[in-house]
Design a protein around this motif. Structure first.
Motif, PDB file in Angstrom:
ATOM      1  N   TRP A  23       0.845  -1.199   0.000  1.00  0.00           N
ATOM      2  CA  TRP A  23       0.000   0.000   0.000  1.00  0.00           C
ATOM      3  C   TRP A  23       0.885   1.255   0.000  1.00  0.00           C
ATOM      4  O   TRP A  23       0.643   2.201  -0.754  1.00  0.00           O
ATOM      5  CB  TRP A  23      -0.951  -0.032   1.191  1.00  0.00           C
ATOM      6  CG  TRP A  23      -1.631   1.281   1.436  1.00  0.00           C
ATOM      7  CD1 TRP A  23      -1.521   2.089   2.525  1.00  0.00           C
ATOM      8  CD2 TRP A  23      -2.532   1.971   0.542  1.00  0.00           C
ATOM      9  NE1 TRP A  23      -2.273   3.226   2.371  1.00  0.00           N
ATOM     10  CE2 TRP A  23      -2.912   3.182   1.160  1.00  0.00           C
ATOM     11  CE3 TRP A  23      -3.040   1.680  -0.732  1.00  0.00           C
ATOM     12  CZ2 TRP A  23      -3.770   4.092   0.561  1.00  0.00           C
ATOM     13  CZ3 TRP A  23      -3.901   2.598  -1.319  1.00  0.00           C
ATOM     14  CH2 TRP A  23      -4.254   3.777  -0.677  1.00  0.00           C
ATOM     15  N   ILE A  26       2.312   1.756  -3.491  1.00  0.00           N
ATOM     16  CA  ILE A  26       1.310   2.272  -4.449  1.00  0.00           C
ATOM     17  C   ILE A  26       1.110   3.775  -4.197  1.00  0.00           C
ATOM     18  O   ILE A  26       1.044   4.577  -5.125  1.00  0.00           O
ATOM     19  CB  ILE A  26      -0.030   1.511  -4.275  1.00  0.00           C
ATOM     20  CG1 ILE A  26       0.123   0.045  -4.642  1.00  0.00           C
ATOM     21  CG2 ILE A  26      -1.157   2.187  -5.066  1.00  0.00           C
ATOM     22  CD1 ILE A  26       0.284  -0.267  -6.093  1.00  0.00           C
ATOM     23  N   LYS A  27       1.033   4.118  -2.912  1.00  0.00           N
ATOM     24  CA  LYS A  27       0.799   5.518  -2.526  1.00  0.00           C
ATOM     25  C   LYS A  27       1.973   6.404  -2.969  1.00  0.00           C
ATOM     26  O   LYS A  27       1.782   7.485  -3.516  1.00  0.00           O
ATOM     27  CB  LYS A  27       0.678   5.557  -0.993  1.00  0.00           C
ATOM     28  CG  LYS A  27      -0.197   6.654  -0.463  1.00  0.00           C
ATOM     29  CD  LYS A  27      -0.418   6.463   1.027  1.00  0.00           C
ATOM     30  CE  LYS A  27       0.884   6.621   1.805  1.00  0.00           C
ATOM     31  NZ  LYS A  27       0.742   6.623   3.248  1.00  0.00           N
ATOM     32  N   ARG A  28       3.181   5.908  -2.751  1.00  0.00           N
ATOM     33  CA  ARG A  28       4.371   6.711  -3.074  1.00  0.00           C
ATOM     34  C   ARG A  28       4.633   6.790  -4.580  1.00  0.00           C
ATOM     35  O   ARG A  28       5.313   7.695  -5.038  1.00  0.00           O
ATOM     36  CB  ARG A  28       5.606   6.117  -2.381  1.00  0.00           C
ATOM     37  CG  ARG A  28       5.561   6.260  -0.872  1.00  0.00           C
ATOM     38  CD  ARG A  28       6.045   7.617  -0.439  1.00  0.00           C
ATOM     39  NE  ARG A  28       5.872   7.812   0.995  1.00  0.00           N
ATOM     40  CZ  ARG A  28       6.228   8.925   1.622  1.00  0.00           C
ATOM     41  NH1 ARG A  28       6.750   9.936   0.950  1.00  0.00           N
ATOM     42  NH2 ARG A  28       6.054   9.037   2.912  1.00  0.00           N
ATOM     43  N   TYR A  29       4.141   5.784  -5.321  1.00  0.00           N
ATOM     44  CA  TYR A  29       4.300   5.797  -6.779  1.00  0.00           C
ATOM     45  C   TYR A  29       2.945   6.094  -7.441  1.00  0.00           C
ATOM     46  O   TYR A  29       2.593   5.485  -8.444  1.00  0.00           O
ATOM     47  CB  TYR A  29       4.849   4.460  -7.280  1.00  0.00           C
ATOM     48  CG  TYR A  29       6.318   4.239  -6.976  1.00  0.00           C
ATOM     49  CD1 TYR A  29       7.296   4.660  -7.878  1.00  0.00           C
ATOM     50  CD2 TYR A  29       6.731   3.627  -5.805  1.00  0.00           C
ATOM     51  CE1 TYR A  29       8.644   4.455  -7.603  1.00  0.00           C
ATOM     52  CE2 TYR A  29       8.078   3.426  -5.524  1.00  0.00           C
ATOM     53  CZ  TYR A  29       9.019   3.841  -6.424  1.00  0.00           C
ATOM     54  OH  TYR A  29      10.362   3.643  -6.153  1.00  0.00           O
ATOM     55  N   ALA A  30       2.204   7.024  -6.855  1.00  0.00           N
ATOM     56  CA  ALA A  30       0.840   7.304  -7.326  1.00  0.00           C
ATOM     57  C   ALA A  30       0.820   7.706  -8.805  1.00  0.00           C
ATOM     58  O   ALA A  30      -0.073   7.286  -9.553  1.00  0.00           O
ATOM     59  CB  ALA A  30       0.223   8.397  -6.474  1.00  0.00           C
ATOM     60  N   TRP A  31       1.796   8.473  -9.250  1.00  0.00           N
ATOM     61  CA  TRP A  31       1.807   8.914 -10.658  1.00  0.00           C
ATOM     62  C   TRP A  31       2.032   7.745 -11.605  1.00  0.00           C
ATOM     63  O   TRP A  31       1.489   7.722 -12.701  1.00  0.00           O
ATOM     64  CB  TRP A  31       2.848  10.015 -10.875  1.00  0.00           C
ATOM     65  CG  TRP A  31       2.347  11.318 -10.353  1.00  0.00           C
ATOM     66  CD1 TRP A  31       2.743  11.972  -9.226  1.00  0.00           C
ATOM     67  CD2 TRP A  31       1.290  12.131 -10.916  1.00  0.00           C
ATOM     68  NE1 TRP A  31       2.022  13.126  -9.044  1.00  0.00           N
ATOM     69  CE2 TRP A  31       1.124  13.258 -10.072  1.00  0.00           C
ATOM     70  CE3 TRP A  31       0.484  12.009 -12.038  1.00  0.00           C
ATOM     71  CZ2 TRP A  31       0.186  14.253 -10.322  1.00  0.00           C
ATOM     72  CZ3 TRP A  31      -0.453  13.001 -12.295  1.00  0.00           C
ATOM     73  CH2 TRP A  31      -0.593  14.107 -11.440  1.00  0.00           C
ATOM     74  N   GLU A  33       0.936   4.808 -11.000  1.00  0.00           N
ATOM     75  CA  GLU A  33      -0.355   4.113 -11.006  1.00  0.00           C
ATOM     76  C   GLU A  33      -1.327   4.794 -11.954  1.00  0.00           C
ATOM     77  O   GLU A  33      -2.044   4.130 -12.706  1.00  0.00           O
ATOM     78  CB  GLU A  33      -0.936   4.071  -9.578  1.00  0.00           C
ATOM     79  CG  GLU A  33      -0.133   3.253  -8.603  1.00  0.00           C
ATOM     80  CD  GLU A  33       0.156   1.856  -9.122  1.00  0.00           C
ATOM     81  OE1 GLU A  33      -0.755   1.233  -9.697  1.00  0.00           O
ATOM     82  OE2 GLU A  33       1.300   1.385  -8.982  1.00  0.00           O
ATOM     83  N   ILE A  34      -1.329   6.125 -11.924  1.00  0.00           N
ATOM     84  CA  ILE A  34      -2.233   6.871 -12.808  1.00  0.00           C
ATOM     85  C   ILE A  34      -1.853   6.610 -14.269  1.00  0.00           C
ATOM     86  O   ILE A  34      -2.710   6.344 -15.110  1.00  0.00           O
ATOM     87  CB  ILE A  34      -2.198   8.373 -12.462  1.00  0.00           C
ATOM     88  CG1 ILE A  34      -2.840   8.581 -11.080  1.00  0.00           C
ATOM     89  CG2 ILE A  34      -2.917   9.213 -13.516  1.00  0.00           C
ATOM     90  CD1 ILE A  34      -2.599   9.940 -10.463  1.00  0.00           C
ATOM     91  N   TYR A 124      -6.199  -4.862  -4.856  1.00  0.00           N
ATOM     92  CA  TYR A 124      -5.814  -3.753  -5.733  1.00  0.00           C
ATOM     93  C   TYR A 124      -6.267  -4.031  -7.173  1.00  0.00           C
ATOM     94  O   TYR A 124      -6.811  -3.154  -7.854  1.00  0.00           O
ATOM     95  CB  TYR A 124      -4.300  -3.574  -5.661  1.00  0.00           C
ATOM     96  CG  TYR A 124      -3.751  -2.595  -6.656  1.00  0.00           C
ATOM     97  CD1 TYR A 124      -4.043  -1.238  -6.545  1.00  0.00           C
ATOM     98  CD2 TYR A 124      -2.948  -3.020  -7.707  1.00  0.00           C
ATOM     99  CE1 TYR A 124      -3.552  -0.334  -7.472  1.00  0.00           C
ATOM    100  CE2 TYR A 124      -2.450  -2.127  -8.631  1.00  0.00           C
ATOM    101  CZ  TYR A 124      -2.748  -0.783  -8.509  1.00  0.00           C
ATOM    102  OH  TYR A 124      -2.275   0.100  -9.426  1.00  0.00           O
TER     103      TYR A 124
END
Lengths: 277, 272
Positions: A23, A26-31, A33-34, A124
């Motif tokens: 988690w 995913i949060k730290r690599y949010a871009w 993920e987008i 996820y």
């Protein structure tokens, strides 16, 4: 008895730790993920437009049905991809960051380690695949009046167990071959794509491929999902697709853990449990 | 019972040569550890000195269950590192030359998930993480920053915090101060000393740094090309080799100066 309870508690905390770590990532690599999300959406659109293309070139098809068939295939494929990639990257990413030694020297069973990653991957993957499904269905204005989403959810839950089991087996590849393992993991994923009838019925495949389709859980998951969404099939009506997945899951999860353990012993014998990069 | 008991420990690796024989790359044996034997008492600090490729990291990785030995045995507080690896893992933690973290994640996030692997729930780490970071001299208000924004010295302090958070009884330090600036090096060394005196920890310190070994350790071992050729208090080593300094003693024991690294050693360094 108390010792067993303490060990069990530690394993649950460790399992939570694996979910928590993924988690955070995913949060730290949010871009990232987008970006991946838009890539998946664009890829799915490309495939689903094939139905429109068939109609435009004079083919006689039920356009709504073909669009939905392709959409289910593309979304299931992206879901399977997420589960496999997260499991394969369990090792590959840790090797790259250098944390691999710290994870493998921790008092955590390999089952907890892999199941923690698998649970996160399922949660996820379902969220991301659902968003893509809803977005593309809305884009094409698809109507699914008969869809039985409860059955679809049961099917994905059962299929996920076997996907995680097979994913565990592919996760061993980067462990035994730091340079080539991840790539061979994608080969295994690709083979499953070819034989499972993601965009076509498996009956069009050559005989030996149809035999391989029988041992791929994706075959049953796709067929069941299409029945549930297009025809509104109930759980009992798709039982013929559920029971083979249950059997594959029951076999593949322990087998996946066993294979990974063997790979870990190989890596420990040959000094491959270390960072590279 | 000894804290660490190593008997005739052997480990070898195979490397493929670039040259081919009948179309196939030749495999060559590289012995990383050859019959290493020693014991450590509980609460003792032992430093192992050696050049690159001497086998220091192989020893640490064997003791931390990351490698399987090819021969001999090693036990931590009576638990065999191969047969009882889970019991050993509960007792040991380590700090290596690279801080090794998920770089985008913060120090708090890195410590939190690592602690879960040792059975520490969120309720325990909520207060324990800021406390341990403060103890190692890390500015607690920076605990939410990504690791990639921290200096090498700061990262190494977080690595120390990670190791201590799980209260290990055996701490394996593999060149923990290599590459640090003099101030950070001193701070880390001071903290190691504090941990050793205030905790009931046993410390195995593998290092390049002769002064560090002499200042911190009860006994100093010399590991040369996989063989432990001496293990005694620094004063005894100097006396034994009729040397004024530990560096001279190292030279007398190995026949080479500390900086005199041969090609063979560099090659061994890839593995050992």
């Amino acid at each position: 008895m108390r010792e067993a309870a303490g060990t069990m508690r530690s394993e649950f905390i460790g399992l939570y730790g694996m979910v928590e770590r993924n988690w955070y990532l995913i949060k730290r690599y949010a871009w990232w993920e987008i970006a991946f999300f838009f890539w998946t959406a664009a890829n799915t659109l490309t495939i689903v437009f094939i139905a429109k293309g068939v109609e435009a070139t004079g083919g006689k098809v039920d356009i709504d049905q073909l669009t939905t068939i392709l959409l289910i295939g593309a979304v299931m494929w992206s879901y399977l991809g997420i589960v496999f990639e997260l499991l394969i990257e369990t090792v590959a990413w840790e090797r790259w960051e250098g944390t691999i030694e710290y994870t493998f020297m921790a008092p955590l069973t390999r089952a907890t380690h892999l199941l923690g990653t698998g649970i996160f991957a399922i949660g996820y993957g379902i969220v991301r695949a659902s968003i893509v499904f809803v977005a593309i269905a809305a884009f094409f204005g698809l109507h699914m009046p008969n869809a039985n989403f409860a059955t679809a959810l049961v099917l994905i839950a059962v299929a996920s167990v076997s996907f995680v089991g097979i994913g565990m087996m592919t996760a061993v590849l980067p462990l035994i071959s730091p340079e080539k393992g991840t790539q061979f993991g994608y080969v295994a994923q690709g083979l499953m794509l070819v034989v499972s009838g993601v965009y076509y019925p498996v009956t069009v495949l050559p005989a030996f491929m149809q035999w391989l389709a029988k041992i791929s859980p994706a075959t049953y998951a796709l067929r069941g999902e299409r029945s549930a969404i297009l025809d509104g099939a109930t759980v009992s009506q798709v039982w013929g697709d559920i029971w083979p997945m249950v059997i594959i899951g029951v076999i593949s999860v322990p087998l996946g853990i066993w294979v990974f353990r063997r790979g870990e012993l190989h890596a420990k014998r040959h000094g491959k449990l270390k960072r590279s990069g | 019972m000894f804290a660490v008991e190593v008997h005739n420990l052997r480990k070898e690796f195979f490397r493929r040569d670039a040259t081919r024989t009948r179309g196939r790359k030749r495999r060559r044996r590289v012995a990383a550890l050859e019959g290493v034997t020693f014991t450590m008492e509980r609460g003792e600090c032992v430093a192992i000195l050696g050049q690159n490729g001497s086998g220091k990291s192989t020893l640490v990785r064997l003791l931390s269950t990351l490698l399987l030995p090819d021969g001999g045995s090693a036990a931590i507080f009576g638990h065999d590192v191969v047969k009882e690896s889970r019991a050993v893992q509960r007792l040991v933690n380590r700090v290596s030359v690279e801080a090794s973290f998920f770089k985008k994640m913060s120090s708090e996030e890195n410590l939190a998930y690592a602690a879960r692997f040792y059975g520490m729930p969120p309720s325990a780490t909520k207060s324990a993480i800021p406390e341990i970071l403060e103890r190692v001299g890390f500015p607690v208000d920076r605990r939410h920053e990504g690791m990639e924004h921290l200096s090498r010295g700061m990262q190494q302090k977080v690595a120390l915090a990670r190791a201590l958070l799980t209260s290990p009884v055996l701490l394996l330090l593999d060149e923990p101060t290599t590459g640090l600036d003099p101030r950070s090096k001193l701070e880390v060394q001071q903290f190691i000393r504090e941990v050793w005196t205030s905790h009931d920890a046993t410390i195995l310190l593998c290092t390049h740094d002769l002064t560090e070994a002499e200042v911190l350790a009860d006994r100093v071992g010399i590991l040369d090309r996989g063989r432990l050729i001496a293990l005694d208090p620094a004063d005894v080593l100097k006396e034994q080799y009729e040397a004024e300094t530990l560096e001279d003693a190292f030279f007398a024991a190995t026949g080479r100066t500390f900086e005199d690294e041969k090609d063979e050693d560099a090659e061994r360094g890839v593995f050992a």
